[in-house]
Structure formats: structure tokens, C-alpha cells
Design a protein around this motif. Structure first.
Motif, PDB file in Angstrom:
ATOM      1  N   ARG A 262      21.841  39.813  71.736  1.00 12.35           N
ATOM      2  CA  ARG A 262      22.851  39.025  71.026  1.00 12.35           C
ATOM      3  C   ARG A 262      22.293  37.667  70.629  1.00 12.35           C
ATOM      4  O   ARG A 262      22.557  37.181  69.522  1.00 12.35           O
ATOM      5  N   TRP A 263      21.508  37.060  71.502  1.00 13.46           N
ATOM      6  CA  TRP A 263      20.899  35.764  71.178  1.00 13.46           C
ATOM      7  C   TRP A 263      19.979  35.870  69.960  1.00 13.46           C
ATOM      8  O   TRP A 263      19.903  34.950  69.152  1.00 13.46           O
ATOM      9  N   ILE A 264      19.276  36.981  69.825  1.00 17.56           N
ATOM     10  CA  ILE A 264      18.332  37.136  68.713  1.00 17.56           C
ATOM     11  C   ILE A 264      19.045  37.495  67.409  1.00 17.56           C
ATOM     12  O   ILE A 264      18.768  36.912  66.352  1.00 17.56           O
ATOM     13  N   LEU A 265      19.987  38.431  67.481  1.00 14.67           N
ATOM     14  CA  LEU A 265      20.568  39.006  66.262  1.00 14.67           C
ATOM     15  C   LEU A 265      21.768  38.230  65.720  1.00 14.67           C
ATOM     16  O   LEU A 265      22.007  38.227  64.517  1.00 14.67           O
ATOM     17  N   LYS A 266      22.517  37.569  66.592  1.00 17.25           N
ATOM     18  CA  LYS A 266      23.724  36.884  66.112  1.00 17.25           C
ATOM     19  C   LYS A 266      23.419  35.749  65.142  1.00 17.25           C
ATOM     20  O   LYS A 266      24.118  35.604  64.120  1.00 17.25           O
ATOM     21  N   PRO A 267      22.407  34.902  65.371  1.00 16.24           N
ATOM     22  CA  PRO A 267      22.118  33.843  64.392  1.00 16.24           C
ATOM     23  C   PRO A 267      21.714  34.372  63.015  1.00 16.24           C
ATOM     24  O   PRO A 267      21.818  33.651  62.023  1.00 16.24           O
ATOM     25  N   MET A 268      21.258  35.637  62.933  1.00 12.15           N
ATOM     26  CA  MET A 268      20.875  36.222  61.651  1.00 12.15           C
ATOM     27  C   MET A 268      22.022  36.992  60.998  1.00 12.15           C
ATOM     28  O   MET A 268      21.836  37.612  59.945  1.00 12.15           O
ATOM     29  N   GLY A 269      23.195  37.001  61.633  1.00 18.11           N
ATOM     30  CA  GLY A 269      24.351  37.684  61.053  1.00 18.11           C
ATOM     31  C   GLY A 269      24.275  39.190  61.139  1.00 18.11           C
ATOM     32  O   GLY A 269      24.935  39.891  60.366  1.00 18.11           O
ATOM     33  N   VAL A 270      23.491  39.735  62.074  1.00 18.07           N
ATOM     34  CA  VAL A 270      23.336  41.183  62.218  1.00 18.07           C
ATOM     35  C   VAL A 270      24.143  41.716  63.398  1.00 18.07           C
ATOM     36  O   VAL A 270      24.507  42.885  63.419  1.00 18.07           O
ATOM     37  N   TRP A 271      24.441  40.868  64.370  1.00 16.86           N
ATOM     38  CA  TRP A 271      25.183  41.324  65.545  1.00 16.86           C
ATOM     39  C   TRP A 271      26.579  41.776  65.122  1.00 16.86           C
ATOM     40  O   TRP A 271      27.272  41.081  64.373  1.00 16.86           O
ATOM     41  N   PRO A 272      27.022  42.964  65.550  1.00 20.04           N
ATOM     42  CA  PRO A 272      28.331  43.498  65.116  1.00 20.04           C
ATOM     43  C   PRO A 272      29.480  42.549  65.441  1.00 20.04           C
ATOM     44  O   PRO A 272      29.588  42.052  66.560  1.00 20.04           O
ATOM     45  N   ARG A 273      30.320  42.313  64.452  1.00 22.48           N
ATOM     46  CA  ARG A 273      31.497  41.469  64.649  1.00 22.48           C
ATOM     47  C   ARG A 273      32.649  42.313  65.175  1.00 22.48           C
ATOM     48  O   ARG A 273      32.679  43.526  65.022  1.00 22.48           O
ATOM     49  N   SER A 274      33.602  41.640  65.773  1.00 21.80           N
ATOM     50  CA  SER A 274      34.840  42.312  66.151  1.00 21.80           C
ATOM     51  C   SER A 274      35.583  42.732  64.886  1.00 21.80           C
ATOM     52  O   SER A 274      35.462  42.095  63.831  1.00 21.80           O
ATOM     53  N   ARG A 275      36.314  43.827  64.972  1.00 17.84           N
ATOM     54  CA  ARG A 275      37.043  44.314  63.792  1.00 17.84           C
ATOM     55  C   ARG A 275      38.177  43.373  63.408  1.00 17.84           C
ATOM     56  O   ARG A 275      38.652  43.411  62.276  1.00 17.84           O
ATOM     57  N   HIS A 276      38.615  42.557  64.343  1.00 19.90           N
ATOM     58  CA  HIS A 276      39.716  41.633  64.074  1.00 19.90           C
ATOM     59  C   HIS A 276      39.158  40.213  63.993  1.00 19.90           C
ATOM     60  O   HIS A 276      39.225  39.443  64.953  1.00 19.90           O
ATOM     61  N   VAL A 277      38.571  39.870  62.861  1.00 21.02           N
ATOM     62  CA  VAL A 277      38.019  38.529  62.648  1.00 21.02           C
ATOM     63  C   VAL A 277      38.664  37.932  61.405  1.00 21.02           C
ATOM     64  O   VAL A 277      39.172  38.644  60.534  1.00 21.02           O
ATOM     65  N   SER A 278      38.620  36.606  61.335  1.00 20.06           N
ATOM     66  CA  SER A 278      39.219  35.920  60.203  1.00 20.06           C
ATOM     67  C   SER A 278      38.347  36.068  58.959  1.00 20.06           C
ATOM     68  O   SER A 278      37.152  36.383  59.045  1.00 20.06           O
TER      69      SER A 278
END
Length: 415
Positions: A30-46
Motif C-alpha cells: 500500500r505504501w508503494i502503490l497508493k501514491p501512484m494511484g494504483v492501490w484499489p479504492r473503496s467502492r464508496h468514495v467521493s
């Protein structure tokens, strides 16, 4: 009221422990992929979070293009020597591979999310100390392996983009007192004169950030494969532990043999589904890595042979470091595939070694179902074309050496 508060407190503690265990398995990814926008988001996001993620994806693509486009123009318009072009085509290949890996990770976000949900479910529902000990041991092993992969891949980034330019020092332009740092990716003069400031400083800084993104994509891909595969191996070890208790049972298991068999079959089905989704999510990334390593090892070997004859030892050391990174990268993919296949074989062996002769007469027939399922083991592949195993790693090395010999022969013939 006090009893209800105690129960609520115990539930909260269990939930916190479950989240800590999940982090043990996937936090590093998660630390590696989230800053690149690849980590899966929750289906309920704004909608704002969705737009922000799209912006991050666009920035990452732009940074990779910032490496590729100026260098491609430089190769096409300003480089005449065949060997110099071949060296730069190797650099451009890494950019193309980064495009493909990043796109593949984005395209399979839903599959990655499903794998993560399976991992969370497994940690949330583990009940016995023996099972949890097996899962923790595998999670720690996977986390260490992920850290080693990250160290090797980002080590190549630090060496190539920072250490080499800094060790070379600033180059002085003839007839002037102006100096500049050599860039990892040369830039066409149609875009900017990178030998003069502030263009040199701007391009050096942006290339540093772009290189970090390229290596983060590579690290994120291999770390996902490691984390998911090691978790699957842990679940197969838990399954074998359950098989060993099939006849006599265990405290947390059903009192009936049929209930224990149903639980074992259900666990095996879950593992098979997890491996199938993992294969779907990451087989394209694995194929790209396999092809990149095959071609990259061949080219780097050729560069080392040519540069060693010119006594440019700095370049040779640089290529050795990149070569080691590539070999380690593809070895990890093949080793993980071998690890999963080996655990599947062990599950099959365990299904034959249980004390089935001690089971009631009608229940013995149910063991046939377990044996049949165990005989059809799932194997990880690269693009569903090449099985990931240590034998495949050996084939990649042999193929790379064969291409290298062909390239040397072709070059010697032209000379």
C-alpha cells in the motif's frame, strides 16, 4: 451492562488485531502503490477522491513520457552510431515496460481489490492459535521478501540516477566556465539545451522524479505478486494442518467428520479461487517482466562486453548493477511461482497421507473428493503462456545468452 461492555471491548481488540495482521501482509504494498494511484479504492468514495486519483494517474503517465519523448527524439534525430542507438533503445525499452506495467495494474484494479478482500477475510476469520501462527510466519516471510525486492529495485534507481551522475561530477563546457550534470536520459536540443542552467537543473530534477516512478511501478508489481503468493502458501499450510486433524478433530473444528471434511473442502476451494483471481490480476505484469528481463539481460551483457574493451569501467559497473537488479527481479517471479506449485504438490501429498483407514466406512468416499481437488493444482504463469518456476528462470537466462551470442555474431559480421 458491564458484561456487554466487556464483549464490546473484546470485539474491538479482535478488530484491531485483525487490522494489524492485514497490515503485516499488505502494508508495504500500500505504501508503494497508493501514491501512484494504483492501490484499489473503496467502492464508496467521493467524486473528489476519484478525480484526485485520475490526476495522479495522469501525472505518472506524464512523468514516464517526460523520460521517453525527449530521449526518443534525441535517438531519432541526433544519434548516428549504431551502438549508441542500441544503448539508448535499451533505456527507451524500460519506459515502454513502465507504461505497460502501470496500465496493467490500473486495468486489473478490481481483481487486486478482490485479492485484498480475500486476505482480509482470512485474517478476520482465523480462530485457532496454530492457524494464526502459520499465517503470521508466512506474512513475516513475505514482508521481508517484499523489503528485499524494494531495496534491490530502488537501489538500482539510486545508483543509476543519483550515484553515477554525482560520481562523474559536473562537466565543464569547453570555452566557458559553465558546468552541468550528465542526465540519465539524454534530451534532444529541439526541446532544450540541457548543458546550460537552469534547463540542466530542471531536467535533472524531473528525471529524478520520473525515474522514481518507473522503479516504483516495477517494485509495486513484484511486491504484489510476492504478497499474494506468500499468503496463498500460508493458507495451503493451514489447509494441511486441518487435514492432519481430520480424523481426531480439534477444539475449533466440527464434532462430526463430515463437518470437518466440508470445512477442508471449502478452504481448498477458497484457495483455488484466490489463486485464479491473482493469476488474472498479475499474469500480464509477469509476462512483461519476463520479456523485459530476457531482452534486458541480453543487451546489458552486450554493453558490458563492448565497454570493457574500451576500458570504461564506470559504465561496466553501472551495467553490472542494472543487470543484477534485472536478474533478481525475474528470479523472484520464478521463485514465487515455484513456491506456490510446491505448496500445491504438498497439499496433494497430504491428502493421500491422512489416516483415511480410520474413518467410518461411508465417510471414506468423501476423501476421494479431497484427493481429486488436490491433484489439480493451480500454477502461476506469465501471460498464461509460460509457467513461473525455477526451470523457467533457467530458460530465460539461456535465451538471453543465446540472443547475446547472436547479437555479437551479427555485430562482428558487419565489422
Amino acid at each position: 451492562m458491564a458484561k456487554r461492555e466487556i464483549i464490546s471491548s473484546n470485539s474491538l481488540t479482535r478488530d484491531n488485531n485483525y487490522k494489524e495482521d492485514v497490515d503485516l501482509s499488505i502494508e508495504w504494498n500500500r505504501w508503494i502503490l497508493k501514491p501512484m494511484g494504483v492501490w484499489p479504492r473503496s467502492r464508496h468514495v467521493s467524486q473528489l477522491e476519484v478525480c484526485l486519483n485520475w490526476l495522479i494517474n495522469a501525472v505518472c503517465y506524464s512523468l514516464i513520457s517526460f523520460l521517453f519523448a525527449p530521449c526518443y527524439l534525441y535517438v531519432s534525430l541526433e544519434v548516428e552510431e549504431a551502438y549508441d542507438k542500441l544503448k539508448l533503445y535499451g533505456l527507451l525499452m524500460f519506459c515502454v515496460v513502465a507504461y505497460l506495467k502501470y496500465y496493467s495494474l490500473m486495468a486489473h484494479t478490481n481483481d487486486i481489490r478482490e485479492c485484498i478482500k480475500c486476505i482480509e477475510w482470512d485474517w478476520r476469520n482465523v480462530s485457532h492459535t496454530e492457524d494464526r501462527g502459520i499465517m503470521v510466519a508466512n506474512a513475516i516471510f513475505g514482508r521481508r521478501l517484499v523489503k528485499i525486492c524494494t531495496f534491490f529495485l530502488f537501489g538500482g534507481f539510486v545508483f543509476y540516477y543519483i550515484a553515477v551522475p554525482m560520481s562523474a561530477g559536473k562537466i565543464t563546457i569547453e570555452g566557458t566556465n559553465q558546468t552541468f550534470f550528465p542526465l540519465a536520459f539524454p534530451v534532444s536540443k529541439l526541446i532544450a539545451d540541457t548543458q546550460r542552467n537552469p534547463s540542466n537543473q530542471i531536467f535533472f530534477s524531473i528525471q529524478l522524479l520520473s525515474g522514481m516512478i518507473v522503479h516504483a511501478i516495477a517494485a509495486g508489481a513484484v511486491c504484489l505478486v510476492v504478497a499474494f503468493a506468500v499468503h496463498a502458501c500460508g493458507q495451503m499450510q493451514v489447509l494441511m494442518c486441518w487435514m492432519s486433524h481430520l480424523v481426531d478433530g480439534r477444539v475449533d473444528m466440527s464434532n462430526t467428520t463430515n463437518g470437518r471434511i466440508a470445512k477442508i473442502v471449502n478452504q481448498h476451494v477458497r484457495i483455488q479461487k484466490f489463486l485464479t483471481v491473482m493469476e488474472k490480476a498479475l499474469n500480464q505484469v509477469s509476462l512483461v517482466d519476463l520479456l523485459e528481463s530476457t531482452v534486458g539481460i541480453c543487451l546489458l551483457g552486450y554493453y558490458m562486453i563492448v565497454e570493457s574493451s574500451s576500458e570504461d569501467m564506470t559504465a561496466v559497473v553501472r551495467y553490472v548493477m542494472i543487470l543484477a537488479s534485472l536478474i533478481f527481479n525475474i528470479f523472484i517471479f520464478c521463485y514465487i511461482g515455484e513456491l506456490v506449485a510446491e505448496q500445491c504438490r504438498k497439499v496433494g501429498q497430504m491428502s493421500y497421507m491422512i489416516d483415511w483407514y480410520r474413518l467410518p466406512e461411508n465417510t471414506k468416499l468423501s476423501v476421494i473428493l479431497i484427493m481429486a481437488m488436490s491433484s489439480s493444482s493451480t500454477k502461476l504463469t506469465a501471460g498464461r503462456l509460460i509457467k513461473l518456476s525455477l526451470a523457467s528462470f533457467s530458460d530465460v537466462m539461456k535465451t538471453s545468452v543465446a540472443f547475446l551470442n547472436m547479437l555479437r555474431t551479427l555485430t562482428d559480421t558487419r565489422e
